[in-house]
Scaffold this active site. Structure first.
Site, mmCIF file in Angstrom:
data_model
loop_
_atom_site.group_PDB
_atom_site.id
_atom_site.type_symbol
_atom_site.label_atom_id
_atom_site.label_comp_id
_atom_site.label_asym_id
_atom_site.label_seq_id
_atom_site.Cartn_x
_atom_site.Cartn_y
_atom_site.Cartn_z
ATOM 1 N N LYS A 1 -7.091 6.625 -19.583
ATOM 2 C CA LYS A 1 -7.327 7.114 -20.938
ATOM 3 C C LYS A 1 -6.029 6.999 -21.769
ATOM 4 O O LYS A 1 -5.521 5.920 -21.936
ATOM 5 C CB LYS A 1 -7.879 8.535 -20.872
ATOM 6 N N ARG B 1 0.840 -1.216 0.000
ATOM 7 C CA ARG B 1 0.000 0.000 0.000
ATOM 8 C C ARG B 1 0.865 1.252 0.000
ATOM 9 O O ARG B 1 0.526 2.272 -0.585
ATOM 10 C CB ARG B 1 -0.971 -0.017 1.194
ATOM 11 N N TYR C 1 -15.426 17.229 -16.581
ATOM 12 C CA TYR C 1 -15.932 15.848 -16.618
ATOM 13 C C TYR C 1 -17.067 15.704 -15.580
ATOM 14 O O TYR C 1 -16.908 16.117 -14.419
ATOM 15 C CB TYR C 1 -14.780 14.884 -16.326
ATOM 16 N N ASP D 1 -6.535 19.232 -14.820
ATOM 17 C CA ASP D 1 -6.887 17.896 -15.301
ATOM 18 C C ASP D 1 -6.537 17.884 -16.789
ATOM 19 O O ASP D 1 -7.222 18.487 -17.610
ATOM 20 C CB ASP D 1 -8.374 17.609 -15.074
HETATM 21 C C1 LIG Z 1 -11.297 14.417 -17.895
HETATM 22 C C2 LIG Z 1 -11.510 13.278 -16.934
HETATM 23 N N1 LIG Z 1 -11.055 13.408 -15.663
HETATM 24 C C3 LIG Z 1 -11.235 12.415 -14.761
HETATM 25 C C4 LIG Z 1 -11.889 11.241 -15.092
HETATM 26 C C5 LIG Z 1 -12.081 10.167 -14.059
HETATM 27 O O1 LIG Z 1 -11.160 9.148 -14.269
HETATM 28 P P1 LIG Z 1 -11.394 7.593 -13.880
HETATM 29 O O2 LIG Z 1 -12.512 7.079 -14.713
HETATM 30 O O3 LIG Z 1 -10.064 6.983 -14.179
HETATM 31 O O4 LIG Z 1 -11.714 7.573 -12.405
HETATM 32 C C6 LIG Z 1 -12.364 11.075 -16.399
HETATM 33 C C7 LIG Z 1 -13.078 9.829 -16.781
HETATM 34 O O5 LIG Z 1 -13.678 9.741 -17.830
HETATM 35 C C8 LIG Z 1 -12.169 12.112 -17.341
HETATM 36 O O6 LIG Z 1 -12.614 12.011 -18.609
#
Ligand SMILES: Cc1ncc(COP(=O)(O)O)c(C=O)c1O
Length: 380
Positions: free
Chosen positions: A197, A46, A98, A172
């Site tokens: 992604k 962990r 998102y 992000d």
């Molecule tokens: C721009 C963006 N940030 C954060 C996330 C969240 O990521 P996760 O699905 O890996 O938890 C996503 C998921 O689609 C995303 O598109």
């Protein structure tokens, strides 16, 4: 070293003990101690794991960061960011964001007494106007998901850092990946990625990462990770590292195809609106050229005729797959009103610019001609 060389070599020296060229999968929980309390840098999974350390070193080098902390998902990484805040603190976040991040901030974290203001960060003066004496966090998502709008990382970082409470700025950068955008070099404090992604790139592993050169923040992120346990499994780290080794060349292929797809859709009479930062007509194309090193592979487009037209078009596609998520080798397409944004009312969708015909295309690395032919026959 340049980007693609770092993707293949950073953190990935041949294994000292066996000479294995590829970083081994250390699928183990615990490590022997030389004496009570004395270990060789690794004690419990962990807290630390050699495969994770290799991935963290590689990602840090790609973002130009001193530190990287990997998490079990992008949302777990977002949770680590909010662990820095206390009740009564204020945060500013992008309005176009998102949907899962918006839900997390407004439904979960706000209940702990942290106040969020969502503004259109596409105009940096909106950030200036929203800052308060107790603002500790500014969170921007650029390019935004799904609309592909941009926020000026340098301007927002300067505005935030000049304000009395000196909030830390998180970008992000999931939709860009470090191959197309490096926010720390533009003044941001932290880069957030859903490594699910582009970074892992094969739609086979969930993960998240935070990158920073601020030791105080890195310590807090790591403390949160160790204290609460949203760590990625060793195998997930190994898969992500395997994926990231081709990030540079994949992103070039995504970008080339996305540019072709965006240009094709942009001139098609049935398409009302196209958003792609690489199109000269994108309202922030100049900003994209300034702050991005590539335009990435995400295209948003609206078909005229609303939900029925979108459904008919989607049912005819043969190469594009109707699915959520993005950033994989295969081209995916999603329809916001009936998929990602279905839980919102039509009014809420309208406020966020999610029209009934809006679709998000994650353009893959298939042959460009096959993608265009597929779109052409489905629009015919
Ligand atoms: C721009 C963006 N940030 C954060 C996330 C969240 O990521 P996760 O699905 O890996 O938890 C996503 C998921 O689609 C995303 O598109």
């Amino acid at each position: 070293m340049r980007f693609q060389t770092k993707a293949i070599h950073a953190g990935q020296e041949p294994d000292e003990k066996t000479g294995a060229v590829i970083t081994p999968l250390y699928q183990n929980v615990t490590h022997v101690m030389d004496e009570p309390g004395i270990h060789r840098g690794f004690d419990y999974v962990r807290t630390v794991n050699p495969t994770r350390t290799a991935l963290e070193k590689c990602l840090a080098s790609l973002e130009g960061a001193d530190y990287c902390t990997c998490f079990a998902s992008g949302m777990a990484a977002a949770a680590a960011v909010t662990s820095v805040l206390k009740p009564g603190d204020h945060a500013v976040a992008s309005h176009h964001i998102y949907a899962g991040t918006h839900r997390f901030f407004s439904k979960i974290i706000a209940a702990y007494g942290i106040i969020f203001t969502f503004v259109e960060t596409e105009d940096p003066t909106n950030v200036r106007a929203a800052l308060r004496d107790n603002t500790r966090l500014v969170w921007i998502e650029t390019p935004s998901n799904p609309l592909g709008t941009l926020s000026d990382i340098r301007a927002i970082s300067e505005i935030s850092h000049a304000s009395p409470s000196r909030p830390f700025v998180v970008v992000d950068s999931t939709m860009a990946s470090p191959a197309c955008q490096q926010p720390l070099a533009l003044g941001a404090d932290v880069v957030h990625h859903s490594t699910t992604k582009y970074i892992s790139g094969h739609l086979d592993v969930l993960g998240g990462a935070l990158l920073t050169s601020r030791e105080d923040l890195r310590e807090k992120f790591h403390y949160f990770q160790n204290a609460t346990g949203p760590t990625p499994s060793p195998f997930d780290n190994w898969l992500t590292l395997r994926g990231v080794r081709t990030l540079g060349i994949r992103m070039r292929a995504h970008e080339q195809n996305a540019q072709a797809v965006a240009e094709f859709l942009n001139q098609h009479p049935r398409i009302e609106f196209v958003s792609y930062p690489g199109l000269p007509g994108h309202p922030q194309h100049e900003l994209a050229k300034r702050q991005m090193t590539g335009f990435s592979g995400m295209v948003a487009a609206t078909i005229s005729g609303g939900v029925p037209a979108a459904k008919e078009f989607l049912s005819k596609l043969k190469v594009f797959t109707l699915a959520e998520s993005l950033g994989g080798l295969e081209s995916l397409i999603s329809h916001s009103a009936t998929m990602t944004h279905a839980p919102l009312s039509p009014e809420e969708r309208g406020e966020q610019g999610i029209t009934d015909g809006l679709m998000r295309l994650s353009v893959g690395i298939e042959d460009e001609e096959d993608l265009i032919e597929d779109l052409r026959q489905a629009l015919a």
